[in-house]
Design a protein around this motif. Structure first.
Motif, PDB file in Angstrom:
ATOM      1  N   PRO A  60       0.800  -1.228   0.000  1.00  0.00           N
ATOM      2  CA  PRO A  60       0.000   0.000   0.000  1.00  0.00           C
ATOM      3  C   PRO A  60       0.830   1.274   0.000  1.00  0.00           C
ATOM      4  CG  PRO A  60      -0.966  -1.598   1.487  1.00  0.00           C
ATOM      5  CD  PRO A  60       0.351  -2.186   1.024  1.00  0.00           C
ATOM      6  N   ALA A  61       1.918   1.284   0.743  1.00  0.00           N
ATOM      7  CA  ALA A  61       2.760   2.488   0.806  1.00  0.00           C
ATOM      8  C   ALA A  61       3.353   2.807  -0.566  1.00  0.00           C
ATOM      9  CB  ALA A  61       3.873   2.310   1.834  1.00  0.00           C
ATOM     10  N   THR A  62       3.785   1.775  -1.288  1.00  0.00           N
ATOM     11  CA  THR A  62       4.357   1.981  -2.625  1.00  0.00           C
ATOM     12  C   THR A  62       3.305   2.516  -3.585  1.00  0.00           C
ATOM     13  OG1 THR A  62       5.948   0.192  -2.262  1.00  0.00           O
ATOM     14  CG2 THR A  62       5.540   0.854  -4.543  1.00  0.00           C
ATOM     15  N   VAL A  63       2.102   1.955  -3.516  1.00  0.00           N
ATOM     16  CA  VAL A  63       1.011   2.426  -4.367  1.00  0.00           C
ATOM     17  C   VAL A  63       0.708   3.887  -4.064  1.00  0.00           C
ATOM     18  CG1 VAL A  63      -1.415   2.118  -4.986  1.00  0.00           C
ATOM     19  CG2 VAL A  63       0.033   0.117  -4.561  1.00  0.00           C
ATOM     20  N   ASN A  64       0.654   4.227  -2.790  1.00  0.00           N
ATOM     21  CA  ASN A  64       0.345   5.604  -2.398  1.00  0.00           C
ATOM     22  C   ASN A  64       1.407   6.594  -2.873  1.00  0.00           C
ATOM     23  OD1 ASN A  64      -2.008   4.810  -1.183  1.00  0.00           O
ATOM     24  ND2 ASN A  64      -1.230   4.904   0.900  1.00  0.00           N
ATOM     25  N   ARG A  65       2.679   6.173  -2.917  1.00  0.00           N
ATOM     26  CA  ARG A  65       3.714   7.081  -3.395  1.00  0.00           C
ATOM     27  C   ARG A  65       3.501   7.398  -4.879  1.00  0.00           C
ATOM     28  NH1 ARG A  65       4.339   5.951   1.242  1.00  0.00           N
ATOM     29  NH2 ARG A  65       2.600   7.387   1.243  1.00  0.00           N
ATOM     30  N   HIS A  66       3.031   6.417  -5.642  1.00  0.00           N
ATOM     31  CA  HIS A  66       2.713   6.683  -7.052  1.00  0.00           C
ATOM     32  C   HIS A  66       1.560   7.684  -7.163  1.00  0.00           C
ATOM     33  CE1 HIS A  66       5.070   3.011  -7.725  1.00  0.00           C
ATOM     34  NE2 HIS A  66       5.119   3.345  -9.009  1.00  0.00           N
ATOM     35  N   LEU A  67       0.547   7.496  -6.317  1.00  0.00           N
ATOM     36  CA  LEU A  67      -0.604   8.404  -6.350  1.00  0.00           C
ATOM     37  C   LEU A  67      -0.207   9.804  -5.910  1.00  0.00           C
ATOM     38  CD1 LEU A  67      -3.427   6.112  -4.878  1.00  0.00           C
ATOM     39  CD2 LEU A  67      -2.904   6.577  -7.282  1.00  0.00           C
ATOM     40  N   GLN A  68       0.682   9.899  -4.935  1.00  0.00           N
ATOM     41  CA  GLN A  68       1.140  11.208  -4.478  1.00  0.00           C
ATOM     42  C   GLN A  68       1.917  11.933  -5.575  1.00  0.00           C
ATOM     43  OE1 GLN A  68       3.311  10.124  -0.959  1.00  0.00           O
ATOM     44  NE2 GLN A  68       1.560  10.441   0.400  1.00  0.00           N
ATOM     45  N   LEU A  69       2.750  11.192  -6.303  1.00  0.00           N
ATOM     46  CA  LEU A  69       3.477  11.798  -7.414  1.00  0.00           C
ATOM     47  C   LEU A  69       2.506  12.265  -8.493  1.00  0.00           C
ATOM     48  CD1 LEU A  69       5.950  12.580  -9.029  1.00  0.00           C
ATOM     49  CD2 LEU A  69       6.205  10.176  -9.715  1.00  0.00           C
ATOM     50  N   LEU A  70       1.524  11.432  -8.798  1.00  0.00           N
ATOM     51  CA  LEU A  70       0.531  11.803  -9.809  1.00  0.00           C
ATOM     52  C   LEU A  70      -0.233  13.053  -9.374  1.00  0.00           C
ATOM     53  CD1 LEU A  70      -0.859  11.018 -12.468  1.00  0.00           C
ATOM     54  CD2 LEU A  70      -2.446   9.606 -11.130  1.00  0.00           C
ATOM     55  N   ARG A  71      -0.584  13.105  -8.113  1.00  0.00           N
ATOM     56  CA  ARG A  71      -1.276  14.284  -7.585  1.00  0.00           C
ATOM     57  C   ARG A  71      -0.402  15.535  -7.688  1.00  0.00           C
ATOM     58  NH1 ARG A  71      -3.116  13.752  -1.514  1.00  0.00           N
ATOM     59  NH2 ARG A  71      -0.852  13.715  -1.244  1.00  0.00           N
ATOM     60  N   ALA A  72       0.874  15.408  -7.344  1.00  0.00           N
ATOM     61  CA  ALA A  72       1.785  16.553  -7.412  1.00  0.00           C
ATOM     62  C   ALA A  72       1.923  17.056  -8.847  1.00  0.00           C
ATOM     63  CB  ALA A  72       3.150  16.154  -6.854  1.00  0.00           C
ATOM     64  N   ILE A  73       1.969  16.141  -9.803  1.00  0.00           N
ATOM     65  CA  ILE A  73       2.080  16.524 -11.213  1.00  0.00           C
ATOM     66  C   ILE A  73       0.859  17.326 -11.641  1.00  0.00           C
ATOM     67  CG2 ILE A  73       2.070  15.606 -13.568  1.00  0.00           C
ATOM     68  CD1 ILE A  73       3.759  13.240 -12.469  1.00  0.00           C
ATOM     69  N   PHE A  74      -0.329  16.857 -11.264  1.00  0.00           N
ATOM     70  CA  PHE A  74      -1.551  17.549 -11.663  1.00  0.00           C
ATOM     71  C   PHE A  74      -1.714  18.880 -10.936  1.00  0.00           C
ATOM     72  CE2 PHE A  74      -3.105  13.680 -13.765  1.00  0.00           C
ATOM     73  CZ  PHE A  74      -3.777  14.237 -14.846  1.00  0.00           C
ATOM     74  N   LEU A  75      -1.318  18.947  -9.681  1.00  0.00           N
ATOM     75  CA  LEU A  75      -1.451  20.204  -8.950  1.00  0.00           C
ATOM     76  C   LEU A  75      -0.554  21.284  -9.540  1.00  0.00           C
ATOM     77  CD1 LEU A  75      -1.738  18.996  -5.229  1.00  0.00           C
ATOM     78  CD2 LEU A  75      -3.531  19.902  -6.707  1.00  0.00           C
ATOM     79  N   ARG A  76       0.649  20.908  -9.974  1.00  0.00           N
ATOM     80  CA  ARG A  76       1.520  21.895 -10.616  1.00  0.00           C
ATOM     81  C   ARG A  76       0.922  22.333 -11.949  1.00  0.00           C
ATOM     82  NH1 ARG A  76       6.700  23.988 -10.937  1.00  0.00           N
ATOM     83  NH2 ARG A  76       7.269  23.051  -8.944  1.00  0.00           N
ATOM     84  N   ALA A  77       0.390  21.362 -12.704  1.00  0.00           N
ATOM     85  CA  ALA A  77      -0.231  21.707 -13.985  1.00  0.00           C
ATOM     86  C   ALA A  77      -1.461  22.582 -13.781  1.00  0.00           C
ATOM     87  CB  ALA A  77      -0.609  20.425 -14.728  1.00  0.00           C
ATOM     88  N   LEU A  78      -2.204  22.319 -12.702  1.00  0.00           N
ATOM     89  CA  LEU A  78      -3.386  23.129 -12.383  1.00  0.00           C
ATOM     90  C   LEU A  78      -2.968  24.549 -12.037  1.00  0.00           C
ATOM     91  CD1 LEU A  78      -6.492  22.985 -11.940  1.00  0.00           C
ATOM     92  CD2 LEU A  78      -6.009  22.417  -9.553  1.00  0.00           C
TER      93      LEU A  78
END
Length: 294
Positions: A60-78
């Protein structure tokens, strides 16, 4: 395209010294999954499907790190006006085990120090011998180091009140050597050209350390140390104390934990000490038997 906003984020992270924190594999997986489509077409459902597929082979921790990176990418793009919304806001992360305890082995510590630049050795040494948090160390000023009492004052820590950390001989000697080195440098500089800002730990050019990750994560890679954060130096301090026989009540004070539950995660590491403690009852019984026989 999603590949464009990922590349934009990755370049910014590299400039800020944060790219190594995510790891190349996470960028690669996101690029392979979403890179060939417009960023606006990435839906919460698509992110959930990606999450669930990852969970088949990863914790779960590894999966969440991928989601956190994806979120960070979209927040910067936003923020930059490249997308109108972030799909990750509606995706639930997995529950993680917050009692994770990762600490350095003796061999890992040797490899880490070999891989780190020399100017970071004192910082890591103090972290290992005091259990201080990263922010506390980076913000530490000489005015808060008292060699006479052997204590360090931590101002505005997580508790909101000033706290005090006791120095052992290693910590005291390390800081004393730093102080003497700083005093010599200041003495030969023209007045007003000391750019240390009063900080104990400074960047090579002086002043506050803004880019620790730029040196930390590459060093971990060279040392072949996996799944280790700077905060785990604090876990290493506590784990070694527990394994050396420090009782949990004392350890709670050393770690400056607000509740004993936070310290309890290290209880299993003191098992050998506990076994030795109950053996004292065997010796007491043996003395009693010897007295009766005599």
């Amino acid at each position: 395209m999603f590949a464009d906003i990922l590349q934009s984020y990755q370049r910014a992270a590299e400039a800020e010294g944060r790219s190594e924190a995510w790891g190349p594999e996470r960028y690669r997986r996101l690029r392979e999954r979403f890179g060939g489509q417009p960023a606006a077409s990435v839906t919460p459902a698509a992110v959930e499907a990606f999450r669930d597929e990852l969970s088949r082979d990863h914790a779960p921790a590894t999966v969440n790190r991928h989601l956190q990176l994806l979120r960070a990418i979209f927040l910067r793009a936003l923020r930059d006006g490249k997308v109108e919304s972030a799909p990750t806001g509606k995706v639930r992360f997995y529950r993680e085990n917050n009692k994770r305890v990762r600490y350095l082995s003796d061999e890992e510590e040797l490899r880490l120090f070999d891989a780190l630049p020399n100017w970071l050795h004192p910082l890591v040494t103090i972290a290992l011998h005091t259990g201080m948090r990263r922010g506390e160390l980076l913000n530490l000023c000489w005015a808060d180091v008292d060699f006479t009492s052997g204590t360090i004052t931590v101002r505005e820590p997580k508790s909101g009140e000033n706290e005090h950390v006791v120095m052992n001989d290693t910590a005291r000697q390390t800081l004393r050597a730093l102080w003497e080195k700083r005093s010599k440098v200041v003495a030969i500089k023209p007045r007003g050209q000391d750019n240390s800002g009063g900080y104990v730990f400074t960047a090579p050019e002086g002043g506050y350390i803004h880019t620790l990750n730029r040196y930390w994560y590459p060093a971990l890679g060279r040392a072949q140390i996996e799944s280790f954060r700077f905060h785990d130096l604090r876990h290493t301090f506590a784990s070694r104390a527990a394994m050396s026989g420090v009782d949990l009540y004392t350890l709670q004070g050393l770690m400056r934990h607000r509740s004993p539950q936070m310290t309890q995660r290290y209880a299993h590491l003191s098992a050998a000490h506990q076994r030795e403690a109950v053996r004292t009852l065997d010796r007491w019984r043996q003395r009693q038997n010897a007295a009766l026989q005599s």
